[in-house]
Enzyme design. Structure first.
Site, PDB file in Angstrom:
ATOM      1  N   ARG A 154       0.839  -1.217   0.000  1.00 46.56           N
ATOM      2  CA  ARG A 154       0.000   0.000   0.000  1.00 46.56           C
ATOM      3  C   ARG A 154       0.867   1.258   0.000  1.00 46.56           C
ATOM      4  NH1 ARG A 154      -2.372  -3.673  -0.809  1.00 46.56           N
ATOM      5  NH2 ARG A 154      -4.112  -4.635   0.283  1.00 46.56           N
ATOM      6  N   SER A 230     -11.624   0.895   3.592  1.00 47.64           N
ATOM      7  CA  SER A 230     -10.848   0.684   4.830  1.00 47.64           C
ATOM      8  C   SER A 230     -10.315   2.014   5.331  1.00 47.64           C
ATOM      9  CB  SER A 230      -9.644  -0.216   4.560  1.00 47.64           C
ATOM     10  OG  SER A 230     -10.055  -1.371   3.901  1.00 47.64           O
ATOM     11  N   GLU A 326      -5.438   5.157   6.915  1.00 44.19           N
ATOM     12  CA  GLU A 326      -5.088   4.970   5.501  1.00 44.19           C
ATOM     13  C   GLU A 326      -5.633   6.119   4.638  1.00 44.19           C
ATOM     14  OE1 GLU A 326      -4.940   0.972   3.668  1.00 44.19           O
ATOM     15  OE2 GLU A 326      -6.677   1.647   2.530  1.00 44.19           O
TER      16      GLU A 326
HETATM   17  P1  NAP Z   1      -9.735  -9.483   5.260  1.00 43.25           P
HETATM   18  O1  NAP Z   1     -10.039 -10.397   4.108  1.00 43.25           O
HETATM   19  O2  NAP Z   1     -10.603  -9.476   6.445  1.00 43.25           O
HETATM   20  O3  NAP Z   1      -8.233  -9.668   5.670  1.00 43.25           O
HETATM   21  C1  NAP Z   1      -7.705  -8.834   6.686  1.00 43.25           C
HETATM   22  C2  NAP Z   1      -6.202  -8.876   6.615  1.00 43.25           C
HETATM   23  O4  NAP Z   1      -5.762 -10.218   6.648  1.00 43.25           O
HETATM   24  C3  NAP Z   1      -5.628  -8.239   5.353  1.00 43.25           C
HETATM   25  O5  NAP Z   1      -4.554  -7.467   5.759  1.00 43.25           O
HETATM   26  C4  NAP Z   1      -5.157  -9.421   4.544  1.00 43.25           C
HETATM   27  O6  NAP Z   1      -3.908  -9.146   3.908  1.00 43.25           O
HETATM   28  C5  NAP Z   1      -4.887 -10.473   5.573  1.00 43.25           C
HETATM   29  N1  NAP Z   1      -5.167 -11.802   5.016  1.00 43.25           N
HETATM   30  C6  NAP Z   1      -6.361 -12.430   4.945  1.00 43.25           C
HETATM   31  N2  NAP Z   1      -6.207 -13.651   4.395  1.00 43.25           N
HETATM   32  C7  NAP Z   1      -4.904 -13.768   4.069  1.00 43.25           C
HETATM   33  C8  NAP Z   1      -4.132 -14.788   3.457  1.00 43.25           C
HETATM   34  N3  NAP Z   1      -4.683 -15.957   3.088  1.00 43.25           N
HETATM   35  N4  NAP Z   1      -2.804 -14.569   3.280  1.00 43.25           N
HETATM   36  C9  NAP Z   1      -2.246 -13.387   3.664  1.00 43.25           C
HETATM   37  N5  NAP Z   1      -2.932 -12.404   4.248  1.00 43.25           N
HETATM   38  C10 NAP Z   1      -4.234 -12.577   4.460  1.00 43.25           C
HETATM   39  O7  NAP Z   1      -9.629  -7.984   4.713  1.00 43.25           O
HETATM   40  P2  NAP Z   1     -10.692  -6.978   4.154  1.00 43.25           P
HETATM   41  O8  NAP Z   1     -10.521  -5.719   4.875  1.00 43.25           O
HETATM   42  O9  NAP Z   1     -12.062  -7.572   4.029  1.00 43.25           O
HETATM   43  O10 NAP Z   1     -10.137  -6.776   2.669  1.00 43.25           O
HETATM   44  C11 NAP Z   1     -10.212  -7.817   1.702  1.00 43.25           C
HETATM   45  C12 NAP Z   1      -9.059  -7.615   0.743  1.00 43.25           C
HETATM   46  O11 NAP Z   1      -9.189  -6.340   0.092  1.00 43.25           O
HETATM   47  C13 NAP Z   1      -7.713  -7.637   1.442  1.00 43.25           C
HETATM   48  O12 NAP Z   1      -6.798  -8.297   0.613  1.00 43.25           O
HETATM   49  C14 NAP Z   1      -7.403  -6.152   1.590  1.00 43.25           C
HETATM   50  O13 NAP Z   1      -6.026  -5.879   1.642  1.00 43.25           O
HETATM   51  C15 NAP Z   1      -8.012  -5.594   0.310  1.00 43.25           C
HETATM   52  N6  NAP Z   1      -8.313  -4.157   0.362  1.00 43.25           N
HETATM   53  C16 NAP Z   1      -7.522  -3.293  -0.347  1.00 43.25           C
HETATM   54  C17 NAP Z   1      -7.756  -1.939  -0.324  1.00 43.25           C
HETATM   55  C18 NAP Z   1      -6.866  -1.028  -1.103  1.00 43.25           C
HETATM   56  O14 NAP Z   1      -5.987  -1.480  -1.801  1.00 43.25           O
HETATM   57  N7  NAP Z   1      -7.075   0.259  -0.985  1.00 43.25           N
HETATM   58  C19 NAP Z   1      -8.813  -1.430   0.413  1.00 43.25           C
HETATM   59  C20 NAP Z   1      -9.615  -2.331   1.109  1.00 43.25           C
HETATM   60  C21 NAP Z   1      -9.352  -3.697   1.102  1.00 43.25           C
HETATM   61  P3  NAP Z   1      -3.764  -8.246   2.572  1.00 43.25           P
HETATM   62  O15 NAP Z   1      -4.141  -6.881   2.919  1.00 43.25           O
HETATM   63  O16 NAP Z   1      -2.313  -8.402   2.262  1.00 43.25           O
HETATM   64  O17 NAP Z   1      -4.615  -8.882   1.544  1.00 43.25           O
END
Ligand code: NAP
Length: 336
Positions: A154, A230, A326
């Protein structure tokens, strides 16, 4: 001019100096300048806590251009003002692979490199070959190759050395054609694919649909409830700090990260019972604690900010972890 429809939090803020850019050439009448500018894209990562005094440059350029293609890959140059999710759907429809896991991420193409958007095991840096931008100081058009964008989790050069110094005009992507590498490392994706398409072969369209299904279940639609996705970053803490924490909270979810252990911020907030917690017109979303919402539709930016500060304080007090915001807070996050 009321900026309510230009920020996904749907916060009222007034601007007396607002210019919409629909063609790159328009920028030549604005830059170079030493004036402070506020560059606005999809408005999905900004919280106005006061009226901006700077000239607002709203980037609304459109266009997808094929630069080069072969039987197994395609290079596309995409204008900064294109909506990110619309671009993902366009690629999926054309069977261009690489960004299907990034379905339904809010924002525009021009802002995707800034925070190197990522989801479900894919980061946009994996498919960006070049970012084109204008220097605000010189007015010159420049470009940076993927390597020189210094992408991190990020993070990128546009959040650091080049913060406030550039206007991103387009991004070049390299996507796959025909044979795609499907990224299914996240268990939840496989689970949802099994539920939605049992025993069917998986393709990029099905992955996109699975991601859309997961995200729409827990994230509020900004067209209905103001929010900026987020609100906090997922903290990465040291192995030592994590093992201490795990002693007190044995069920704490955790994932390996580059410099330690990544802990989901949403879980930390949820465990404190803060889902639905309100401050003024703002609240913690009931289905996803990582998302703060304009609950009343009339929230002030300061309501959301004070709610965020309250959450940061409680997380620090209970877990000893500093939660980082963020979303860009205006004016605090801007180096004017
Ligand atoms: P989530 O699925 O509840 O996951 C929460 C955290 O756990 C995230 O940091 C995710 O890492 C990590 N995680 C979950 N499963 C994983 C795995 N199998 N291996 C490694 N790390 C794992 O998160 P959420 O908030 O609902 O978001 C879903 C996805 O959307 C996530 O990948 C999140 O990063 C992404 N997202 C991106 C943005 C953005 O780029 N602006 C905004 C919102 C959400 P990661 O963050 O590395 O995936």
């Amino acid at each position: 001019m009321n900026l309510r429809s230009y920020n996904t939090f749907k916060i009222d803020a007034k601007s007396n100096d607002f210019i919409e850019i629909t063609k790159e050439e328009q920028l030549q009448s604005i830059i170079p300048t030493t004036d402070h500018l506020l560059i606005l894209g999809g408005g999905s990562n900004i919280l106005f806590t006061e009226d901006p005094k700077e000239k607002i440059i709203y980037i609304n350029t459109k266009g997808i251009k094929v630069l080069e293609e072969s039987s197994n890959e395609i290079f596309l140059e995409v204008a900064a003002g294109e909506n990110w999710h619309d671009f993902v759907l366009w690629c999926v429809d054309h069977n261009y692979g690489g960004i299907e896991n990034l379905s339904l991420i809010p924002g525009n193409v021009g802002t995707c490199p800034i925070q190197n958007i990522g989801a479900y095991g894919v980061e946009v840096k994996d498919v960006i070959t070049q970012v084109n931008f204008f220097s605000i100081e010189t007015g010159k058009k420049q470009s940076l190759s993927n390597e020189n964008c210094h992408f991190g989790y990020r993070n990128s050069i546009f959040k650091n050395e080049l913060k406030g110094k550039t206007i991103i005009s387009s991004v070049i992507f390299k996507l796959s054609k025909g044979k795609h590498h499907l990224n299914r490392n996240y268990g939840i994706i496989n689970q949802r694919l099994d539920e939605l398409f049992p025993n069917l072969p998986v393709d990029i369209k099905k992955i996109s649909q699975a991601v859309i299904s997961i995200r729409s279940e827990k994230l509020p639609n900004p067209k209905e409830i103001g929010n900026a996705g987020s609100f906090f970053k997922n903290p990465v803490i040291t192995e030592k700090a994590f093992s201490e924490l795990q002693k007190k909270h044995p069920d704490i979810p955790n994932y390996p990260a580059l410099n330690g252990v990544k802990v989901p911020a949403g879980w930390l907030i949820d465990q404190l019972g803060l889902k639905g917690f309100q401050y003024g017109g703002a609240a913690v979303h009931k289905k996803q604690a990582l998302v703060l919402i304009n609950h009343s539709g009339q929230a002030k930016g300061t309501d959301v900010y004070k709610l965020a500060k309250e959450i940061q304080g409680k997380v620090k007090e209970f877990y000893g972890i500093n939660l980082e915001i963020e979303v860009n807070i205006y004016p605090n996050s801007f180096s004017f």
